[in-house]
Each structure stands twice: as C-alpha cells, then as structure tokens.
Design an enzyme around this catalytic site. Sequence first.
Site, PDB file in Angstrom:
ATOM      1  N   ARG A 227      17.809  22.159   5.181  1.00 14.83           N
ATOM      2  CA  ARG A 227      18.555  20.913   5.531  1.00 14.83           C
ATOM      3  C   ARG A 227      19.833  20.727   5.285  1.00 14.83           C
ATOM      4  O   ARG A 227      20.499  21.338   4.335  1.00 14.83           O
ATOM      5  CB  ARG A 227      17.606  19.865   4.767  1.00 14.83           C
ATOM      6  CG  ARG A 227      16.039  19.657   5.425  1.00 14.83           C
ATOM      7  CD  ARG A 227      15.962  18.676   6.364  1.00 14.83           C
ATOM      8  NE  ARG A 227      14.463  18.986   6.897  1.00 14.83           N
ATOM      9  CZ  ARG A 227      13.948  17.829   7.154  1.00 14.83           C
ATOM     10  NH1 ARG A 227      14.183  16.526   7.045  1.00 14.83           N
ATOM     11  NH2 ARG A 227      12.602  18.104   7.806  1.00 14.83           N
TER      12      ARG A 227
ATOM     13  N   HIS B  78      -3.827 -13.657   7.926  1.00 12.39           N
ATOM     14  CA  HIS B  78      -3.022 -12.793   8.894  1.00 12.39           C
ATOM     15  C   HIS B  78      -4.057 -11.772   9.249  1.00 12.39           C
ATOM     16  O   HIS B  78      -3.744 -10.726   9.404  1.00 12.39           O
ATOM     17  CB  HIS B  78      -2.034 -12.084   7.846  1.00 12.39           C
ATOM     18  CG  HIS B  78      -0.988 -13.101   7.432  1.00 12.39           C
ATOM     19  ND1 HIS B  78      -0.016 -13.693   8.307  1.00 12.39           N
ATOM     20  CD2 HIS B  78      -0.610 -13.546   6.235  1.00 12.39           C
ATOM     21  CE1 HIS B  78       0.680 -14.611   7.536  1.00 12.39           C
ATOM     22  NE2 HIS B  78       0.359 -14.476   6.343  1.00 12.39           N
TER      23      HIS B  78
ATOM     24  N   ARG C 211       3.064  -8.697   7.463  1.00  5.96           N
ATOM     25  CA  ARG C 211       4.444  -8.280   8.389  1.00  5.96           C
ATOM     26  C   ARG C 211       4.350  -7.271   9.607  1.00  5.96           C
ATOM     27  O   ARG C 211       5.285  -7.147  10.110  1.00  5.96           O
ATOM     28  CB  ARG C 211       5.401  -7.642   7.153  1.00  5.96           C
ATOM     29  CG  ARG C 211       5.633  -8.236   5.981  1.00  5.96           C
ATOM     30  CD  ARG C 211       6.642  -7.723   5.145  1.00  5.96           C
ATOM     31  NE  ARG C 211       6.912  -8.331   3.998  1.00  5.96           N
ATOM     32  CZ  ARG C 211       7.795  -8.411   2.796  1.00  5.96           C
ATOM     33  NH1 ARG C 211       8.399  -6.986   3.013  1.00  5.96           N
ATOM     34  NH2 ARG C 211       7.920  -8.915   1.893  1.00  5.96           N
TER      35      ARG C 211
ATOM     36  N   PRO D 265       0.658  -1.199   0.160  1.00  5.60           N
ATOM     37  CA  PRO D 265      -0.027   0.061  -0.068  1.00  5.60           C
ATOM     38  C   PRO D 265       0.914   1.496  -0.068  1.00  5.60           C
ATOM     39  O   PRO D 265       1.673   1.615   0.835  1.00  5.60           O
ATOM     40  CB  PRO D 265      -0.840  -0.168   1.172  1.00  5.60           C
ATOM     41  CG  PRO D 265      -0.681  -1.561   1.706  1.00  5.60           C
ATOM     42  CD  PRO D 265       0.751  -1.853   1.339  1.00  5.60           C
ATOM     43  N   GLU D 266       0.687   2.102  -0.970  1.00  5.85           N
ATOM     44  CA  GLU D 266       1.476   3.418  -1.155  1.00  5.85           C
ATOM     45  C   GLU D 266       0.377   4.432  -0.914  1.00  5.85           C
ATOM     46  O   GLU D 266      -0.780   3.982  -0.722  1.00  5.85           O
ATOM     47  CB  GLU D 266       2.019   3.472  -2.394  1.00  5.85           C
ATOM     48  CG  GLU D 266       3.079   2.505  -2.831  1.00  5.85           C
ATOM     49  CD  GLU D 266       4.397   2.867  -2.027  1.00  5.85           C
ATOM     50  OE1 GLU D 266       4.755   4.295  -1.671  1.00  5.85           O
ATOM     51  OE2 GLU D 266       5.200   2.150  -1.806  1.00  5.85           O
TER      52      GLU D 266
ATOM     53  N   LYS E  19       0.295   8.585   4.525  1.00  7.57           N
ATOM     54  CA  LYS E  19      -0.022   7.270   4.546  1.00  7.57           C
ATOM     55  C   LYS E  19      -0.817   7.012   5.942  1.00  7.57           C
ATOM     56  O   LYS E  19      -1.131   5.753   6.229  1.00  7.57           O
ATOM     57  CB  LYS E  19       1.030   6.246   4.383  1.00  7.57           C
ATOM     58  CG  LYS E  19       1.773   6.322   2.932  1.00  7.57           C
ATOM     59  CD  LYS E  19       2.990   5.716   3.003  1.00  7.57           C
ATOM     60  CE  LYS E  19       4.201   6.348   2.460  1.00  7.57           C
ATOM     61  NZ  LYS E  19       5.278   5.730   2.459  1.00  7.57           N
TER      62      LYS E  19
ATOM     63  N   ARG F  64      18.478   0.033   2.169  1.00 11.37           N
ATOM     64  CA  ARG F  64      17.476  -0.342   1.194  1.00 11.37           C
ATOM     65  C   ARG F  64      18.174  -0.247  -0.310  1.00 11.37           C
ATOM     66  O   ARG F  64      19.366  -0.300  -0.219  1.00 11.37           O
ATOM     67  CB  ARG F  64      16.199   0.638   1.231  1.00 11.37           C
ATOM     68  CG  ARG F  64      15.263   0.427   2.214  1.00 11.37           C
ATOM     69  CD  ARG F  64      14.464   1.623   2.762  1.00 11.37           C
ATOM     70  NE  ARG F  64      13.736   1.178   3.692  1.00 11.37           N
ATOM     71  CZ  ARG F  64      13.919   1.331   5.114  1.00 11.37           C
ATOM     72  NH1 ARG F  64      15.235   1.632   5.330  1.00 11.37           N
ATOM     73  NH2 ARG F  64      13.165   0.905   5.952  1.00 11.37           N
TER      74      ARG F  64
END
Length: 309
Positions: free
Chosen positions: A177, A98, A121, A2-3, A61, A292
């Site tokens: 930043r 699940h 998960r 799911p995005e 999200k 990642r």
Amino acid sequence: MPELPEVEVVRRGLESWVAGRGVEGVRVHDTRSVRRHTGGAEDFSATLAGTSIVETVRRGKFLWMPLRGLPVSTALVAHLGMSGQLLVEEADAADEKHLKVVLELEASAGKPGQLRFIDQRIFGGMFLSPMVPTGDGGPGGLGSAQALMPVAAAHIARDVLDPVFDVELFHRCLRARRTNIKRAILDQNLVSGVGNIYADEALWEARMHYARPTDTMRRPDSIRLVEALRSIMARALEAGGTSFDKLYVNVNGASGYFSRSLNAYGRNGQPCRRCLTGGVASLIRRDPFMGRSSYTCPTCQRAPRNARW
DNA sequence: GGTCCGTCCTGTGGGC
DNA sequence: TGCCCACAGGACGGAC
C-alpha cells in the site's frame, strides 16, 4: 456503538433464538433501512416471508443469516452501522422509537416471536444477498463452516479474531500500500472489523503513530499491531458479553466499558496512562483525521519523519 | 487499480 | 428557553 465484539455478541445471542425458525411475515417501517436491497422494500418483505433461518454468521461487522426455502442460495444480511440493534422480542412489546424492520417468526416454545431491527442513525440496514463461493474458504471464522458468503460481503477481509486470519498476507498487503497505517487498518478490504475507536486503541497499544507509511512496516511491526488488535478485540468481546441483556446490545451500556478501558480514544488532554506510570505525564492529543479524529500520545507514539498524513 | 473524499443520518451538546 | 450549528461514525460511490 456496536463494534465487532458487540456484533459477535449479537450473533451468538441470535443463534440460539432464531436459527431453524421460519419467517412468517415481514414489516418494513422505514424503507431507508432496506435501501441496499436492490428490489426495494416490497420485494424484501415478499422474498423473505416464507423462508427459514439456517444459522447466524459473521465476518467483520457484517452479520448474515443463510436462508432455506428460496430457489437461489440467499442470506439475510444485517449491518448495525453506528446505532443498529437486533432484538428478539414478544409480539406485544411496545414499538421502539427507531424501529425499522420486524420479522414475525414461526412459533417456538419459550422463544419470543419477533426479530426487530432498530436503528437511530440509519447507517445500518438489512438486505437480501445471493450466496457465492468466496475463493478463500468461506467465512471460516466465527459462526459457520460454510464455504459460501453473501455477494455483498464477499469483499470483506477476515478479521483478527478469525482463527485463519493470515498475518503474513496482511503484512504483504500492508507493504504494497501507499498510505498510512490507520487508513489501512480502517479499510475493510484489508482487515475487517476495525473502526476508529479500535484503530486508535491498537495503535496506542502497539506504540505506533497513525501517519506511519504502510510501506515502512517491518514484519515484527505488523505482528505487533495484529496482536494489539486481537488483545483489544478479545477484551472488548468479554466485556460486550456483560452488556448483553435479552439480545439487546445497549449502545450506552457498551460505552460504559469503553469509558473505563480506553487508553487513547476520546482522552484528549488527559495524561497518557503508560507515560504516567513511567513518571512522565504526556497528554493525549486529538488530531483531525479523515473527517474524524485520531487520538495519540505524543511521547510513546511519535510521528515518523516520513509520516504520510 | 489504488487512494481519497463527500455523502448518508440523527441525537447530543455547546454557544448565543 | 429556544434556536442554530458542529460533531460523531461505517460503508459506499465517484473523482482523480
């Protein structure tokens, strides 16, 4: 997985099925899925039962449902994580492998009786969170005109599909930043809803290398990146609708869209589609990034000399 | 305060 | 065939 677009598809679907309905009972099948609820699973169930769902709201999200019937303004917050699903199903439907949490909903003609949270998960979860004024006008975006947000989601920045997303503010924050652009856009405090896949796709579309220092971003660069994010999110939202089946966002179904449409993510060793059309077939490369992966075209996303890795 | 890393968790796929 | 291990990812807590 799911995005942001899939979460929005879920939100839209839930709105028509659960808004206005009472919660008559709650079963927690796996306490890990409510670990973010400070009072524990029993308190989660006891507090939620007897309330009713007002509406469904989303930022980034995070998805939440403001509740009626509690002394303090509270929302049921759901985050799908990587593998979470929210299904509206009949009470006699077989338990999913699940299945983590079940909400028994007040009977309503023609509508299934259960809202189920399923998560393979267990990166996602559900919890109750008090609602507070945000100081930035509330969710503002898709789903609500309320000026309150759950405390647990109050730190989440607006996403690029939010009608009042402030590009100028985004640009100023980027410049302040001291990190690289991909780390920045993955930070939900700066812009929400961007995950590893969309980050790589937007950077490819904007012809920007992930290691570009944020303090070198010029205003047109920030605008170009936001436009790339919006374009990808909008296309994915459209496709997400096609994978939507009776409130079921199929994780594998969603990947079908991505496998056809992705230009960078997961295409290690394959020719860049943009370079290919230009007659030069550079190969997409994969680099380790934050534990990642990052996928880039070495030709149209050159690393800057002052790259911040 | 900002930045970065480890951790949570389980199914999948590759290697042996 | 069966076992082991690396890998995938979002969000958060803690270290620096």
